[in-house]
Design an enzyme around this catalytic site. Sequence first.
Site, PDB file in Angstrom:
ATOM      1  N   HIS A 210       1.075  -0.992   0.060  1.00  0.00           N
ATOM      2  CA  HIS A 210       0.161  -0.181   0.247  1.00  0.00           C
ATOM      3  C   HIS A 210       1.180   1.491   0.319  1.00  0.00           C
ATOM      4  O   HIS A 210       0.527   2.165  -0.508  1.00  0.00           O
ATOM      5  CB  HIS A 210      -1.252   0.106   1.367  1.00  0.00           C
ATOM      6  CG  HIS A 210      -2.438  -1.072   0.752  1.00  0.00           C
ATOM      7  ND1 HIS A 210      -3.355  -0.495   1.318  1.00  0.00           N
ATOM      8  CD2 HIS A 210      -1.960  -2.328   0.893  1.00  0.00           C
ATOM      9  CE1 HIS A 210      -4.029  -1.541   1.291  1.00  0.00           C
ATOM     10  NE2 HIS A 210      -3.523  -2.346   0.267  1.00  0.00           N
ATOM     11  N   SER A 214       0.774  -1.222  -6.375  1.00  0.00           N
ATOM     12  CA  SER A 214       0.483  -2.049  -7.382  1.00  0.00           C
ATOM     13  C   SER A 214       1.932  -1.989  -8.573  1.00  0.00           C
ATOM     14  O   SER A 214       1.136  -0.854  -9.670  1.00  0.00           O
ATOM     15  CB  SER A 214      -0.782  -3.113  -7.682  1.00  0.00           C
ATOM     16  OG  SER A 214      -1.369  -2.809  -6.908  1.00  0.00           O
ATOM     17  N   LYS A 238     -12.961  -9.221  -9.263  1.00  0.00           N
ATOM     18  CA  LYS A 238     -12.019  -9.845 -10.081  1.00  0.00           C
ATOM     19  C   LYS A 238     -11.414 -10.988  -8.537  1.00  0.00           C
ATOM     20  O   LYS A 238     -11.178 -12.161  -9.306  1.00  0.00           O
ATOM     21  CB  LYS A 238     -10.751  -9.451 -10.650  1.00  0.00           C
ATOM     22  CG  LYS A 238      -9.945  -9.878 -11.408  1.00  0.00           C
ATOM     23  CD  LYS A 238      -9.914  -8.129 -12.423  1.00  0.00           C
ATOM     24  CE  LYS A 238      -9.485  -8.328 -13.596  1.00  0.00           C
ATOM     25  NZ  LYS A 238      -8.880  -7.315 -14.663  1.00  0.00           N
ATOM     26  N   ASP A 239     -11.656 -10.505  -7.704  1.00  0.00           N
ATOM     27  CA  ASP A 239     -10.754 -11.803  -6.541  1.00  0.00           C
ATOM     28  C   ASP A 239     -11.384 -12.870  -6.320  1.00  0.00           C
ATOM     29  O   ASP A 239     -11.214 -14.053  -6.383  1.00  0.00           O
ATOM     30  CB  ASP A 239     -10.488 -11.114  -5.369  1.00  0.00           C
ATOM     31  CG  ASP A 239      -9.351  -9.754  -5.553  1.00  0.00           C
ATOM     32  OD1 ASP A 239      -8.554  -9.905  -6.059  1.00  0.00           O
ATOM     33  OD2 ASP A 239      -8.300  -9.194  -4.413  1.00  0.00           O
ATOM     34  N   GLU A 282       8.427 -33.374  -0.758  1.00  0.00           N
ATOM     35  CA  GLU A 282       7.129 -32.775  -1.374  1.00  0.00           C
ATOM     36  C   GLU A 282       7.868 -32.208  -2.302  1.00  0.00           C
ATOM     37  O   GLU A 282       8.461 -31.672  -2.546  1.00  0.00           O
ATOM     38  CB  GLU A 282       6.337 -32.201  -0.064  1.00  0.00           C
ATOM     39  CG  GLU A 282       5.817 -32.859   0.699  1.00  0.00           C
ATOM     40  CD  GLU A 282       4.600 -33.489   1.151  1.00  0.00           C
ATOM     41  OE1 GLU A 282       5.055 -34.573  -0.214  1.00  0.00           O
ATOM     42  OE2 GLU A 282       3.293 -33.323   1.191  1.00  0.00           O
TER      43      GLU A 282
END
Length: 399
Positions: A210, A214, A238-239, A282
Site C-alpha cells: 500500500h 501495485s 475480480k478476486d 514433498e
Amino acid sequence: MSSKKTGIVGWIDSRLPIFTFLEHQNEYQVPKNLSYAWNFGSLAGIALMIQIVTGIILAMHYTPHADLAFNSVENIMRNVNYGWLIRYTHAVGASMFFIVVYLHILRGMYYGSYKAPREILWWFGIIIFIAMMATAFMGYVLPWGQMSYWGATVITNLFSAIPGIGEGIVTWLWGGYSVDNPTLNRFFALHFLLPFVILGLVVIHVVALHCAGSNNPTGVEPKTKDDTIPFHPYYTVKDFFGFGVFFLIFAYFVFFAPNYLGHPDNYIPADPMVTPPHIVPEWYFLPFYAVLRAIPDKLGGVIFMFGSLLILFALPWLDTSKVKSGAYKPLFKLFFWLFTANFILLGYLGGKPPEGIYVILSRAATFYYFAYFLLILPILGKIEKTLPLPDSINESMKK
C-alpha cells in the site's frame, strides 16, 4: 482524508482506526489494467487462513510423541467427526498454497515487481516464501511415516556440512543424537508457531504494497487519476471470481485425489531400521532438492541450495534493465520462459534417483538457474532493445 466520525464509531476509531482502515480499502486506488495474474496474492492469503484454521483443529487431536503420532493421525482420519476432511484440506491446502505462491513469484519476476520502489516489498515476499518452506518441512515430519522420518533425517543432516558448528546445529535440531521424540516435539511446536509469524509478515508485506502501490502489466507508474480505479468494487469482484476457480480446483483434489500429491511411503509407520529405496521430499521442495544433489560436494550442495533462494534477494539489482515489464522485452521473454521450463525440469529431476542422465540434467538445469540471475539478466539489461513503452496506463488500454 477520511471524514471525521462521531458517536460510538468516532470513539472507537480515534482509539483503534478500524473504520478508517476500511475506508482506506474502499478508496485505495490501483492501476486500472491489472489482469487475473494479480489474483495470486489474495489467493495466497486465503490459502494461509485455511492452513491456520485447519491446523488449529488438527492440533487439538494430534499427539506429538514418536510412539503415538502416526496412530493419532489415523485416529483423526477414522474417528474424529469430519477429521478426514480437515486433514485432507490441510494437506492439499499446503500444495495449493505453494502453487499460488510460485505463480505469484513468477508473475512478479515477469512484470518486474521487484524493481524500485518495491524492493522491500519483494524482500518480504521472499522471507514469507522461506518461512513457508520451513513450516511445510516441519509439518511433513509430523505424521511420522517412513518418508516423514527419513526426510527429516536427510534434510537436518545437511547442516552437518557446515565447518565447525554443523554437528552442534544438527544435535540441537534433533534434541539428541538421532531423529526421535524430542525432534518431533520441537517440529510440532515450531510448525504451530510459524504460520502466525507468516501472518505477521504478510501484514507487513501488504502495508509495504500500500505504500509503494501495485505494479501493473505495463510497468508504467500511474501518473494521473485516469490511470487508476478504486480497489473496491472493481478488483474485489475480480478476486472473488479467482476464489471461485481456486476452490473448484481445491475441492477436486480434496474429494477426488487427496493423496495424489503425497508419497505412498508416508502411510507406513516410521521405522529407523528400514531405509526407503528412494527418499524424496514433498513436490514443492523438489527443484531445490535437485540443486542440492546436482553438486557432488555435500557442503557445496548445501551452499548452492540455500543460494538458489537467497539470490532472489539480489534480483532488483541483478536485473539491469530500465524497463520493468517483460511484455516490452522480447529477448527477456525467451529467457524467462526457458527459466520457467528449467525450474519445472528441476522439480521433475528432484523426484528421480540421483544417477545416470538425471545427475547430468540436474547439473545443466542448475547451471541455467544461476546463469539466468548472474549472467543473463545483467547482460540483457544492457544490450536488449526494448519495445516502446506507452505514455500512461490509460493510453495503453486504448490500443
